[in-house]
Design an enzyme around this catalytic site. Structure first.
Site, PDB file in Angstrom:
ATOM      1  N   LYS A  11       8.644  -3.023  -6.373  1.00 31.24           N
ATOM      2  CA  LYS A  11       7.799  -2.025  -7.052  1.00 31.24           C
ATOM      3  C   LYS A  11       6.788  -2.750  -7.949  1.00 31.24           C
ATOM      4  O   LYS A  11       6.316  -3.819  -7.562  1.00 31.24           O
ATOM      5  CB  LYS A  11       8.674  -1.035  -7.800  1.00 31.24           C
ATOM      6  N   HIS A  94       6.340   5.773   0.380  1.00 30.72           N
ATOM      7  CA  HIS A  94       7.406   5.735  -0.635  1.00 30.72           C
ATOM      8  C   HIS A  94       7.283   6.955  -1.552  1.00 30.72           C
ATOM      9  O   HIS A  94       6.170   7.405  -1.852  1.00 30.72           O
ATOM     10  CB  HIS A  94       7.313   4.435  -1.445  1.00 30.72           C
ATOM     11  N   GLU A 164      15.411   7.711   2.088  1.00 34.99           N
ATOM     12  CA  GLU A 164      15.578   7.518   0.651  1.00 34.99           C
ATOM     13  C   GLU A 164      15.607   8.874  -0.051  1.00 34.99           C
ATOM     14  O   GLU A 164      14.544   9.415  -0.391  1.00 34.99           O
ATOM     15  CB  GLU A 164      14.414   6.685   0.093  1.00 34.99           C
TER      16      GLU A 164
END
Ligand code: PGA
Length: 255
Positions: A11, A94, A164
């Protein structure tokens, strides 16, 4: 035998290039003897060039990329540029980027661009919450269908899917743990959707990862019972010992 895969998503960390180098070198040293696991580290783009020749074991990934060709796209980095400096994977869609407004349509364009540049897209999908009406299945279905729109069936096999669930990611307030059963159930569902868009063989062959606060404590359980071929680690990838624990578990299972 295709390898299982462990992806580290740094990240927006660490604060300096010096720290990035140190972390990368420590990880590289600790995974030097790994044979059966594909290890991918995704640092902030700015650090990629400085890390590219430091390890034969670690493959570099980016955390995002733009779909356009070279030209008037201020602030963007193209999939082709990333490929040209040695990057081979790119995380797309993401949840932290979706939260900033990235749509399935944007992600769809990025996947197409990544594939044509030779990058392997790691497509993140997952619901924000698990509601009792099971609407979350429809959310994931919509993400897959929109993100894969217009992509040739055979190319779908080149995409890695990372499930996720946002409610399990370490930075989500009041997060809770997902179980291997949650993951298994969702991987079956994901394959069913992919099968509808391609063929049962392609759906069976597609690689799915689990991500969401993965650690040395639950990595084995997810890999053995979660229906996945690898893991995507965020927080744990910023600590070489924790990351190595996960890699070792994956490596041992493949022997
Ligand atoms: P986490 O992050 O392992 O810190 O939960 C995973 C991710 O968001 O990719």
């Amino acid at each position: 035998m295709t390898k299982n895969i462990i992806v580290g998503n740094w990240k927006m960390n660490p604060r300096t290039e010096k720290e990035a180098l140190k972390l990368f070198q420590n990880i590289a040293k600790s995974v030097a003897r790994v044979k059966n696991t594909e290890i991918v580290i995704c640092p902030p783009s700015l650090y990629l060039a400085g890390l590219k020749n430091l390890s034969k074991k670690i493959v570099l990934g980016a955390q995002d990329a733009f779909w356009g060709d070279v030209g008037p796209h201020t602030g963007q980095v193209s999939t082709e540029m990333l490929y040209n400096i040695g990057v081979r994977y790119v995380i797309l869609g993401h949840s932290e980027r979706r939260a900033l407004g990235e749509s399935n349509l944007d992600i769809n364009k990025k996947i197409k661009s990544a594939l044509s540049s030779g990058l392997t897209p790691i497509l993140c999908i997952g619901e924000n919450v698990r509601d009792e009406q099971h609407e979350y299945f429809n959310i994931v279905k919509g993400q897959i269908e929109e993100c894969l729109k217009g992509i040739q069936k055979a190319l779908i096999l080149k995409i890695i899917f990372a499930y996720e669930p946002v409610w399990a990611i370490s930075s989500t307030p009041n997060r809770r743990d997902a179980t291997a059963l949650d993951s298994k159930e969702m991987t079956i569902f994901i394959r069913k959707i992919i099968s509808g868009l391609s063929t049962p063989e392609i759906a069976k062959g597609v690689k799915i990862l689990y991500g969401g606060s993965v650690s040395g404590e639950d990595a084995q359980e997810f890999l053995e019972n979660g229906g996945v071929r690898g893991l995507l680690a965020g927080k744990a990838s910023l600590d070489e010992k924790k990351f190595l624990e996960i890699v070792k578990i994956c490596e041992a299972l493949k022997k």
